[in-house]
Design an enzyme around this catalytic site. Structure first.
Site, PDB file in Angstrom:
ATOM      1  N   ARG A  71      -6.444   3.273  13.214  1.00  0.00           N
ATOM      2  CA  ARG A  71      -5.138   3.493  12.598  1.00  0.00           C
ATOM      3  C   ARG A  71      -5.329   4.300  11.330  1.00  0.00           C
ATOM      4  NH1 ARG A  71      -4.031   0.776   7.908  1.00  0.00           N
ATOM      5  NH2 ARG A  71      -5.028  -1.245   7.502  1.00  0.00           N
TER       6      ARG A  71
ATOM      7  N   ASN B 147      -4.815   4.971   7.376  1.00  0.00           N
ATOM      8  CA  ASN B 147      -4.789   4.074   6.233  1.00  0.00           C
ATOM      9  C   ASN B 147      -4.179   4.797   5.042  1.00  0.00           C
ATOM     10  OD1 ASN B 147      -5.251   1.481   5.220  1.00  0.00           O
ATOM     11  ND2 ASN B 147      -7.168   2.077   4.252  1.00  0.00           N
TER      12      ASN B 147
ATOM     13  N   ASN C  25     -10.158   5.179   2.199  1.00  0.00           N
ATOM     14  CA  ASN C  25      -9.182   4.773   1.190  1.00  0.00           C
ATOM     15  C   ASN C  25      -9.161   5.764   0.042  1.00  0.00           C
ATOM     16  OD1 ASN C  25      -7.299   2.556   1.034  1.00  0.00           O
ATOM     17  ND2 ASN C  25      -9.005   1.220   1.595  1.00  0.00           N
TER      18      ASN C  25
ATOM     19  N   ASP D 170     -10.603   0.473  -3.326  1.00  0.00           N
ATOM     20  CA  ASP D 170      -9.452   0.662  -2.453  1.00  0.00           C
ATOM     21  C   ASP D 170      -8.763   1.979  -2.841  1.00  0.00           C
ATOM     22  OD1 ASP D 170      -7.181   0.243  -0.775  1.00  0.00           O
ATOM     23  OD2 ASP D 170      -7.401  -1.914  -0.966  1.00  0.00           O
TER      24      ASP D 170
ATOM     25  N   GLU E 143     -12.078  -3.128  11.643  1.00  0.00           N
ATOM     26  CA  GLU E 143     -13.042  -2.945  10.554  1.00  0.00           C
ATOM     27  C   GLU E 143     -14.473  -3.228  10.994  1.00  0.00           C
ATOM     28  OE1 GLU E 143     -11.887  -4.655   6.810  1.00  0.00           O
ATOM     29  OE2 GLU E 143      -9.751  -4.405   7.231  1.00  0.00           O
TER      30      GLU E 143
ATOM     31  N   GLU F 115       0.841  -1.208   0.000  1.00  0.00           N
ATOM     32  CA  GLU F 115       0.000   0.000   0.000  1.00  0.00           C
ATOM     33  C   GLU F 115       0.871   1.253   0.000  1.00  0.00           C
ATOM     34  OE1 GLU F 115      -2.653   1.527  -0.210  1.00  0.00           O
ATOM     35  OE2 GLU F 115      -4.396   0.260   0.162  1.00  0.00           O
TER      36      GLU F 115
END
Length: 289
Positions: free
Chosen positions: A114, A116, A162, A211, A135, A21
């Site tokens: 957290r 992302n 995202n 995403d 999640e 990522e």
């Protein structure tokens, strides 16, 4: 239209990341920087010489950005803006080590959350979103860090943030809630405030989850579809105008490195049957408009 777009796809690095990522493109040095969030690793791939470098990170990092003026980074061989376990900070990358210097952590009171995905905007500020790491709860929010180290919360109530992305003129901001399968669009005011939130596109469950994403010079969105085996193109109105079928189940993020060349990361985490290319870094040459 959901037609398949012709493209040549090659695996640049079959590194089998658990959760590849956070990629960013250093146009000046022709390098791709990215991370494996779950294994706390940093990677650098040279597009010119195909050189590969790997570092162990001191903390979990989820997104990176190459600082541009007027950012004033600390001294180091390679210095990146980063966001992760300890909020926003500087990542100083030396040949044999990496250090993290905190700038601001707007969610230090939310240990279950957290950061992302994140990205530098056209205004030079660093936009990033958070999520509940399990999640389950809609405790995620979208923040922006300016060059003076000040953080502002722009929106909240996300399950999994995202793909921040921006229109060519910088007047529209895009963000995904992956868990809901939604891509949102917002108007961006002169001072950077967001307004007029609307659903740009609602994906169906069988398409996978939106995403990371990026935009091209024509204003199209290119959305990596987790569990969708594809990168979906949307126009500025949210209509599907084509997709690139990819050889991995979980593409995670993408960035343009040329007018028609896209690079994307992927994830191997959670797959019962893993191919050697799952979790790899890929290059895509798009052959048709």
């Amino acid at each position: 239209m959901g037609n398949s777009l012709a493209a040549d796809i090659g695996c640049l690095w079959p590194l089998r990341a658990e959760l590849g990522e956070g990629l960013t493109f250093d146009a000046e040095k022709r390098r791709i920087w990215f991370v494996d969030i779950k294994r706390s690793r940093l990677f650098c791939f040279g597009l010119a010489d195909h050189a590969r470098r790997t570092w162990q990170l001191p903390i979990q990092i989820s997104a990176l950005a190459v600082p541009m003026p007027p950012w004033t980074p600390p001294t180091g061989e390679n210095v990146l803006l980063a966001v992760g376990q300890k909020g926003y900070g500087w990542l100083v990358v030396e040949p044999e080590s990496v250090s993290f210097t905190p700038i601001a952590d707007p969610e230090k009171d939310l240990p279950g959350n957290r950061f992302n995905d994140g990205k530098l905007g056209p205004d030079g500020r660093f936009y990033a979103g958070t999520m509940d790491d399990s999640e389950q709860a809609a405790t995620g929010a979208v923040y922006v860090l300016d060059q003076q180290g000040e953080v502002a919360r722009l929106d909240e109530g996300f399950h999994v943030t995202n793909g921040p992305a921006f229109s060519v003129d910088g007047k529209t901001f895009y963000e995904n809630d992956s868990a809901l399968g939604r891509t949102y669009a917002y108007d961006v005011a002169t001072g950077g405030q967001l307004s007029n939130k609307r659903v740009l596109h609602q994906f169906s469950a069988d398409e996978g989850c939106p995403d990371g994403m990026t935009t091209d010079r024509a204003g199209n969105l290119w959305v990596a579809m987790w569990d969708g085996h594809k990168i979906q193109r949307l126009d500025a109105e949210g209509r599907k105008t084509g997709a690139i079928a990819v050889p991995v189940q979980r593409p995670t993020n993408c960035v343009f490195v040329g007018e028609r060349q896209l690079v994307f990361t992927s994830a191997a985490i959670g797959l019962l049957q893993k191919s050697p290319e799952d979790g790899g870094l890929f290059a895509v040459d798009i052959l048709e408009r």
